[in-house]
Design an enzyme around this catalytic site. Structure first.
Site, PDB file in Angstrom:
ATOM      1  N   GLU A   1       5.545  -4.511   9.170  1.00  0.00           N
ATOM      2  CA  GLU A   1       6.737  -3.667   9.150  1.00  0.00           C
ATOM      3  C   GLU A   1       6.632  -2.610  10.250  1.00  0.00           C
ATOM      4  OE1 GLU A   1       8.765  -0.470   5.999  1.00  0.00           O
ATOM      5  OE2 GLU A   1       6.680  -1.128   5.776  1.00  0.00           O
TER       6      GLU A   1
ATOM      7  N   CYS B   1       7.618  -4.471   2.737  1.00  0.00           N
ATOM      8  CA  CYS B   1       6.932  -3.370   2.051  1.00  0.00           C
ATOM      9  C   CYS B   1       7.273  -3.271   0.566  1.00  0.00           C
ATOM     10  CB  CYS B   1       7.212  -2.069   2.788  1.00  0.00           C
ATOM     11  SG  CYS B   1       6.051  -0.742   2.349  1.00  0.00           S
TER      12      CYS B   1
ATOM     13  N   LYS C   1      15.444  -4.698   5.381  1.00  0.00           N
ATOM     14  CA  LYS C   1      14.863  -4.230   4.131  1.00  0.00           C
ATOM     15  C   LYS C   1      15.975  -3.709   3.227  1.00  0.00           C
ATOM     16  CE  LYS C   1      11.253  -1.015   2.530  1.00  0.00           C
ATOM     17  NZ  LYS C   1      10.251  -0.011   2.985  1.00  0.00           N
TER      18      LYS C   1
END
Length: 540
Positions: free
Chosen positions: A309, A417, A366
């Site tokens: 990320e 994440c 995300k």
């Protein structure tokens, strides 16, 4: 003489009052201690076996409260003990001076985040206890059924929101992979239900240990004295063994590895501290580390390379001028590069697919953002307060909840994440045709226990969806995981590493992928129906 007796009586009275105060505090201390025990089941302590008994003291307190034998159960402290200890790693975000946040405001933000999630856990436990008490005294088997159903429902409710991490299920990952395989049936709530039910039966056995109606007499061939076996403990033991046997059957199934489904993936762990990542020096090191790693892996014959990320902390429009993309054009090996996407005046944390020509062919944004860390919840209310504490500007926005991530090798299940904690994200993508998992994270600002818990979450998602998983992080732990949750390789922590492993694309669908969490509604309907029937019989 009378003075001495009066003094002695006064001292005895004080001691008696102190004893009474201690007795009144004892339930609170027991609840807090048992919650802490549950918190010790995960990293860094990893005492996963405690999960099967740590709920027992609270269960006893709740039932005794329902019977009117003690005060309202202090479930709130149990929740704070569990979530506060399990999520203590949150304090690792302090100090945030590298983000421009002064030391004292950084401490205030850190304590607020840790305290808020701990209190939220306490609130959910209080709701569970309140429901159990409100239902009054019930038959033990019905109490276990209702307690399990309500607990699973509350975890489902909490996980549907933006702030979720510490389910009871993740206490078993990665050390008890056999029981984690129950997640293939109905997701993580299957494991949670198993833990709550076993704890409930043990607690019921404890409360009924002197009840001769709840025992079976067993005598030896000789004329030895009769012994009593608590039936609830026998049922708890039988349930625990049976559930592990079911998990073992699922765990023992062979994994097909056809050559045509093979995909050799390389991972780069750049090891760029967050305090440097946004500086010119940090960006220079990121370009150097990821470009060198890519070239190394390309020479090893990988099919694709995965980066963490925000590996290159720049916007999409600037990616084409980087040395890493130039290397992709030179070597012709597919790369998944973590960077920032753009959406109007805002930005997204994204994972981009670069094909063999160095062209962007897909993008995943995300969708689960970290509250306060990546966006301000209730910004109209809290925005001003946060801005007083921190000079940061919050312009990050989430991606769509129904994204698909197509790659040159087929559809992938993408996770960035924090999304690893949300099983529905993975289930939906697997049901939509995702054939393997790509997990891209940056846990650099936390202590080592957090990335290990993160790895445990990814293991659960691999098992539930029956998929191979590649996980790339900035500073660790990066890993490869097979569909049975076995870690094929895991990186060191705070190290620069590259590694290649062969994973396999799969199109299987577990019961959970097909039907979702069907167990929780079934438990709620069956327990509610049983309660209504028994209540109706009592009124006759």
């Amino acid at each position: 003489m009378q003075k001495k007796q009066s003094k002695k009586q006064g001292e005895q009275g004080r001691q008696g009052r102190q004893g009474e105060r201690f007795i009144s505090l004892l339930p609170w201390l027991i609840a807090l201690a048992s919650g802490v025990l549950m918190g010790l089941t995960v990293a860094p302590v990893n005492a996963w076996f405690l999960a099967w008994i740590a709920l027992v003291p609270l269960w006893v307190l709740v039932v005794n409260s329902a019977k009117g034998k003690n005060q309202y159960p202090p479930a709130f402290l149990w929740g704070i003990g569990f979530h506060g200890v399990a999520l203590f790693w949150i304090t690792g975000i302090h100090p945030m001076t590298w983000l421009g946040v002064p030391w004292l405001p950084s401490l205030a933000i850190t304590l607020f985040c840790w305290g808020f999630i701990s209190v939220l856990g306490g609130i959910f436990l209080s709701i569970w206890a309140a429901v159990m008490v409100r239902l009054g005294e019930q038959k033990p088997w019905l109490r276990v059924l209702i307690g399990t159903a309500v607990w699973c429902a509350l975890e489902s409710l909490w996980s549907a929101g933006p702030l979720w991490w510490s389910s009871l299920a993740y206490t078993q990952s990665p050390h008890n992979l056999v029981i984690v395989h129950l997640g293939q049936l109905s997701g993580p709530n299957t494991v949670t239900a198993a833990i709550v039910a076993v704890n409930g039966l043990i607690a019921e056995g404890w409360m009924n240990r002197r009840d001769t109606e709840g025992t079976e007499r067993i005598s030896s061939v000789s004329s030895a004295p009769l012994r009593f076996v608590n039936k609830y403990w026998v049922i708890a033991t039988g349930l625990l063994i049976t559930l592990h046997l079911i998990g073992f059957i699922l765990y023992s199934r062979p994994i097909a590895q056809p050559p045509e489904a093979a995909l050799k993936v390389g991972i780069i762990q750049g090891n760029i501290p967050n305090r440097l990542l946004r500086s010119s020096e940090g960006f220079r090191r990121a370009q150097e580390n990821y470009t060198t790693g890519y070239l190394t892996l390309a020479d090893q014959g990988v099919d694709a390379v995965l980066t963490p990320e925000g590996a290159l902390p720049i916007f999409q429009r600037n990616l084409m001028q980087t040395a890493l993309v130039a290397a992709v054009k030179e070597k012709g090996v597919v790369a998944w590069i973590g960077a920032f996407g753009e959406r109007g005046d805002s930005y997204t944390i994204s994972l981009f697919t670069f094909n063999s020509k160095g062209e962007i062919v897909s993008r995943y944004d995300k969708s689960k953002l970290v509250p306060l860390g990546e966006y301000i919840p209730f910004e109209g209310i809290l925005g001003g307060l946060v801005q007083r504490l921190s000079p940061l500007e919050a312009h990050q926005v989430p991606g769509s909840a129904n994204q698909i991530f197509d790659t040159p090798f087929g559809r992938a299940i993408a996770s960035i994440c924090y999304e690893s904690a949300f099983p529905e994200q993975f289930r939906r993508q697997a049901a939509a045709g995702g054939q393997f998992i790509l997990s891209s994270s940056n846990d650099a600002h936390y202590t080592a226990s957090m990335p290990f818990q993160h790895h445990a979450q990814d293991i659960m998602r691999a098992i539930e969806t029956d998929r191979w998983s590649a996980r790339a992080t900035n500073t660790g732990y990066s890993a490869f995981v097979d569909p049975h949750g076995r870690t094929l390789w895991m990186s060191g922590y705070n190290t620069y590493e590259t590694h290649a492993e062969t994973i396999y694309r799969r199109q299987t669908q577990t019961l959970y992928v097909r039907w979702g969490d069907w167990l929780t509604p079934l438990l709620l309907i069956s327990s509610g129906g049983a309660w209504l029937i028994i209540r109706g019989i009592k009124k006759l």
